[in-house]
Write a protein that holds these residues in place. Structure first.
Motif, PDB file in Angstrom:
ATOM      1  N   MET A   1       0.804  -1.166   0.000  1.00 44.47           N
ATOM      2  CA  MET A   1       0.000   0.000   0.000  1.00 44.47           C
ATOM      3  C   MET A   1       0.867   1.258   0.000  1.00 44.47           C
ATOM      4  SD  MET A   1      -2.725  -1.475  -0.201  1.00 44.47           S
ATOM      5  CE  MET A   1      -3.058  -3.188  -0.128  1.00 44.47           C
ATOM      6  N   ASN A   2       1.272   1.728   1.175  1.00 39.24           N
ATOM      7  CA  ASN A   2       2.172   2.868   1.254  1.00 39.24           C
ATOM      8  C   ASN A   2       3.595   2.354   1.324  1.00 39.24           C
ATOM      9  OD1 ASN A   2       0.254   4.821   1.165  1.00 39.24           O
ATOM     10  ND2 ASN A   2       0.071   5.024   3.381  1.00 39.24           N
ATOM     11  N   ASP A   3       4.330   2.597   0.280  1.00 43.08           N
ATOM     12  CA  ASP A   3       5.716   2.119   0.217  1.00 43.08           C
ATOM     13  C   ASP A   3       6.635   3.139   0.873  1.00 43.08           C
ATOM     14  OD1 ASP A   3       7.968   0.719  -0.361  1.00 43.08           O
ATOM     15  OD2 ASP A   3       7.982   1.218  -2.500  1.00 43.08           O
ATOM     16  N   PRO A   4       7.336   2.788   1.958  1.00 45.80           N
ATOM     17  CA  PRO A   4       8.225   3.764   2.612  1.00 45.80           C
ATOM     18  C   PRO A   4       9.421   4.146   1.754  1.00 45.80           C
ATOM     19  CG  PRO A   4       8.357   1.618   3.705  1.00 45.80           C
ATOM     20  CD  PRO A   4       7.290   1.522   2.664  1.00 45.80           C
ATOM     21  N   GLN A   5       9.707   3.370   0.735  1.00 45.48           N
ATOM     22  CA  GLN A   5      10.857   3.658  -0.115  1.00 45.48           C
ATOM     23  C   GLN A   5      10.596   4.809  -1.080  1.00 45.48           C
ATOM     24  OE1 GLN A   5      13.860   2.275   0.089  1.00 45.48           O
ATOM     25  NE2 GLN A   5      13.166   1.107   1.860  1.00 45.48           N
ATOM     26  N   GLN A   6       9.340   5.149  -1.355  1.00 45.50           N
ATOM     27  CA  GLN A   6       9.051   6.167  -2.345  1.00 45.50           C
ATOM     28  C   GLN A   6       9.349   7.577  -1.842  1.00 45.50           C
ATOM     29  OE1 GLN A   6       4.393   5.737  -1.578  1.00 45.50           O
ATOM     30  NE2 GLN A   6       4.857   6.578  -3.540  1.00 45.50           N
ATOM     31  N   ASP A   7       9.466   7.823  -0.562  1.00 47.87           N
ATOM     32  CA  ASP A   7       9.753   9.149  -0.032  1.00 47.87           C
ATOM     33  C   ASP A   7      11.238   9.384   0.189  1.00 47.87           C
ATOM     34  OD1 ASP A   7       7.125   9.877  -0.029  1.00 47.87           O
ATOM     35  OD2 ASP A   7       6.776   9.194   2.029  1.00 47.87           O
ATOM     36  N   ASN A   8      12.085   8.446  -0.125  1.00 45.04           N
ATOM     37  CA  ASN A   8      13.515   8.589   0.134  1.00 45.04           C
ATOM     38  C   ASN A   8      14.133   9.760  -0.613  1.00 45.04           C
ATOM     39  OD1 ASN A   8      13.688   6.550   1.960  1.00 45.04           O
ATOM     40  ND2 ASN A   8      14.425   5.024   0.503  1.00 45.04           N
ATOM     41  N   GLY A   9      13.711  10.045  -1.814  1.00 44.35           N
ATOM     42  CA  GLY A   9      14.256  11.156  -2.577  1.00 44.35           C
ATOM     43  C   GLY A   9      13.934  12.492  -1.940  1.00 44.35           C
ATOM     44  N   LEU A  10      12.739  12.635  -1.451  1.00 44.24           N
ATOM     45  CA  LEU A  10      12.322  13.877  -0.804  1.00 44.24           C
ATOM     46  C   LEU A  10      13.106  14.100   0.491  1.00 44.24           C
ATOM     47  CD1 LEU A  10      10.415  16.305  -0.591  1.00 44.24           C
ATOM     48  CD2 LEU A  10       8.824  14.798   0.616  1.00 44.24           C
ATOM     49  N   VAL A  11      13.191  13.058   1.299  1.00 41.86           N
ATOM     50  CA  VAL A  11      13.898  13.183   2.573  1.00 41.86           C
ATOM     51  C   VAL A  11      15.374  13.447   2.334  1.00 41.86           C
ATOM     52  CG1 VAL A  11      14.561  11.936   4.675  1.00 41.86           C
ATOM     53  CG2 VAL A  11      12.226  11.770   3.811  1.00 41.86           C
ATOM     54  N   THR A  12      15.970  12.753   1.383  1.00 41.48           N
ATOM     55  CA  THR A  12      17.381  12.965   1.058  1.00 41.48           C
ATOM     56  C   THR A  12      17.610  14.390   0.563  1.00 41.48           C
ATOM     57  OG1 THR A  12      17.595  10.636   0.470  1.00 41.48           O
ATOM     58  CG2 THR A  12      19.310  12.122  -0.333  1.00 41.48           C
ATOM     59  N   GLY A  13      16.712  14.910  -0.242  1.00 42.32           N
ATOM     60  CA  GLY A  13      16.829  16.279  -0.723  1.00 42.32           C
ATOM     61  C   GLY A  13      16.703  17.293   0.400  1.00 42.32           C
ATOM     62  N   MET A  14      15.797  17.018   1.338  1.00 40.25           N
ATOM     63  CA  MET A  14      15.642  17.933   2.470  1.00 40.25           C
ATOM     64  C   MET A  14      16.895  17.939   3.345  1.00 40.25           C
ATOM     65  SD  MET A  14      11.647  17.173   3.417  1.00 40.25           S
ATOM     66  CE  MET A  14      11.766  17.904   5.014  1.00 40.25           C
ATOM     67  N   ILE A  15      17.461  16.773   3.580  1.00 40.61           N
ATOM     68  CA  ILE A  15      18.680  16.684   4.397  1.00 40.61           C
ATOM     69  C   ILE A  15      19.838  17.374   3.682  1.00 40.61           C
ATOM     70  CG2 ILE A  15      20.396  15.081   5.335  1.00 40.61           C
ATOM     71  CD1 ILE A  15      18.039  13.164   5.888  1.00 40.61           C
ATOM     72  N   ALA A  16      19.980  17.122   2.391  1.00 44.33           N
ATOM     73  CA  ALA A  16      21.061  17.751   1.633  1.00 44.33           C
ATOM     74  C   ALA A  16      20.889  19.274   1.602  1.00 44.33           C
ATOM     75  CB  ALA A  16      21.103  17.193   0.211  1.00 44.33           C
ATOM     76  N   GLY A  17      19.675  19.750   1.436  1.00 42.96           N
ATOM     77  CA  GLY A  17      19.419  21.190   1.437  1.00 42.96           C
ATOM     78  C   GLY A  17      19.732  21.831   2.782  1.00 42.96           C
ATOM     79  N   ALA A  18      19.388  21.129   3.854  1.00 34.91           N
ATOM     80  CA  ALA A  18      19.693  21.655   5.187  1.00 34.91           C
ATOM     81  C   ALA A  18      21.199  21.730   5.402  1.00 34.91           C
ATOM     82  CB  ALA A  18      19.044  20.779   6.250  1.00 34.91           C
ATOM     83  N   LEU A  19      21.924  20.716   4.959  1.00 38.08           N
ATOM     84  CA  LEU A  19      23.378  20.734   5.116  1.00 38.08           C
ATOM     85  C   LEU A  19      24.020  21.840   4.283  1.00 38.08           C
ATOM     86  CD1 LEU A  19      24.187  16.918   5.170  1.00 38.08           C
ATOM     87  CD2 LEU A  19      24.302  18.528   7.066  1.00 38.08           C
ATOM     88  N   VAL A  20      23.562  22.020   3.064  1.00 40.09           N
ATOM     89  CA  VAL A  20      24.105  23.077   2.212  1.00 40.09           C
ATOM     90  C   VAL A  20      23.772  24.451   2.809  1.00 40.09           C
ATOM     91  CG1 VAL A  20      23.876  24.182  -0.052  1.00 40.09           C
ATOM     92  CG2 VAL A  20      24.136  21.712   0.115  1.00 40.09           C
ATOM     93  N   GLY A  21      22.553  24.615   3.305  1.00 38.33           N
ATOM     94  CA  GLY A  21      22.168  25.884   3.914  1.00 38.33           C
ATOM     95  C   GLY A  21      22.967  26.189   5.171  1.00 38.33           C
ATOM     96  N   ALA A  22      23.188  25.175   5.993  1.00 34.51           N
ATOM     97  CA  ALA A  22      23.973  25.378   7.212  1.00 34.51           C
ATOM     98  C   ALA A  22      25.411  25.729   6.885  1.00 34.51           C
ATOM     99  CB  ALA A  22      23.914  24.133   8.091  1.00 34.51           C
ATOM    100  N   THR A  23      25.973  25.079   5.887  1.00 36.35           N
ATOM    101  CA  THR A  23      27.349  25.374   5.483  1.00 36.35           C
ATOM    102  C   THR A  23      27.451  26.792   4.931  1.00 36.35           C
ATOM    103  OG1 THR A  23      27.696  23.042   4.973  1.00 36.35           O
ATOM    104  CG2 THR A  23      29.257  24.602   4.031  1.00 36.35           C
ATOM    105  N   ALA A  24      26.503  27.189   4.100  1.00 31.70           N
ATOM    106  CA  ALA A  24      26.520  28.550   3.542  1.00 31.70           C
ATOM    107  C   ALA A  24      26.368  29.590   4.638  1.00 31.70           C
ATOM    108  CB  ALA A  24      25.415  28.693   2.500  1.00 31.70           C
ATOM    109  N   ALA A  25      25.492  29.335   5.601  1.00 31.98           N
ATOM    110  CA  ALA A  25      25.311  30.286   6.705  1.00 31.98           C
ATOM    111  C   ALA A  25      26.572  30.397   7.535  1.00 31.98           C
ATOM    112  CB  ALA A  25      24.135  29.844   7.575  1.00 31.98           C
ATOM    113  N   ALA A  26      27.232  29.265   7.778  1.00 37.47           N
ATOM    114  CA  ALA A  26      28.470  29.303   8.567  1.00 37.47           C
ATOM    115  C   ALA A  26      29.549  30.100   7.851  1.00 37.47           C
ATOM    116  CB  ALA A  26      28.955  27.878   8.844  1.00 37.47           C
ATOM    117  N   VAL A  27      29.631  29.967   6.549  1.00 34.67           N
ATOM    118  CA  VAL A  27      30.640  30.697   5.785  1.00 34.67           C
ATOM    119  C   VAL A  27      30.318  32.188   5.752  1.00 34.67           C
ATOM    120  CG1 VAL A  27      31.574  31.027   3.459  1.00 34.67           C
ATOM    121  CG2 VAL A  27      31.347  28.729   4.387  1.00 34.67           C
ATOM    122  N   LEU A  28      29.054  32.528   5.541  1.00 30.81           N
ATOM    123  CA  LEU A  28      28.677  33.933   5.434  1.00 30.81           C
ATOM    124  C   LEU A  28      28.715  34.668   6.770  1.00 30.81           C
ATOM    125  CD1 LEU A  28      25.691  33.673   2.942  1.00 30.81           C
ATOM    126  CD2 LEU A  28      27.979  34.557   2.487  1.00 30.81           C
TER     127      LEU A  28
END
Length: 80
Positions: free
Chosen positions: A1-28
């Motif tokens: 029914m609800n496949d937990p594997q189908q949301d992996n791209g969204l979660v991975t993108g959110m984590i990657a975006g948070a890491l990139v944002g945190a790194t940019a904020a630390a540099v700025l």
């Protein structure tokens, strides 16, 4: 029914975006002292507080300690 594997791209993108944002904020937001020869960046120098300011700080601290003592009556000691 609800496949937990189908949301992996969204979660991975959110984590990657948070890491990139945190790194940019630390540099700025990073502060570098001293900034170099001829720079006008200096540490903030404040004059020593006058007696009225010290008395106001003592009054505020006493009020905070009184609140803590009433909120936590079982504490053995709070140094003032």
């Amino acid at each position: 029914m609800n496949d937990p594997q189908q949301d992996n791209g969204l979660v991975t993108g959110m984590i990657a975006g948070a890491l990139v944002g945190a790194t940019a904020a630390a540099v700025l937001l990073r502060r570098r002292f001293p900034a170099g020869a001829g720079s006008d960046e200096r540490y903030l120098e404040l004059p020593p507080p006058d007696s009225a300011t010290q008395e106001a700080a003592r009054t505020a601290a006493a009020a905070i300690v009184a609140r803590l003592r009433s909120a936590f009556p079982n504490l053995t000691r709070i140094d003032t």
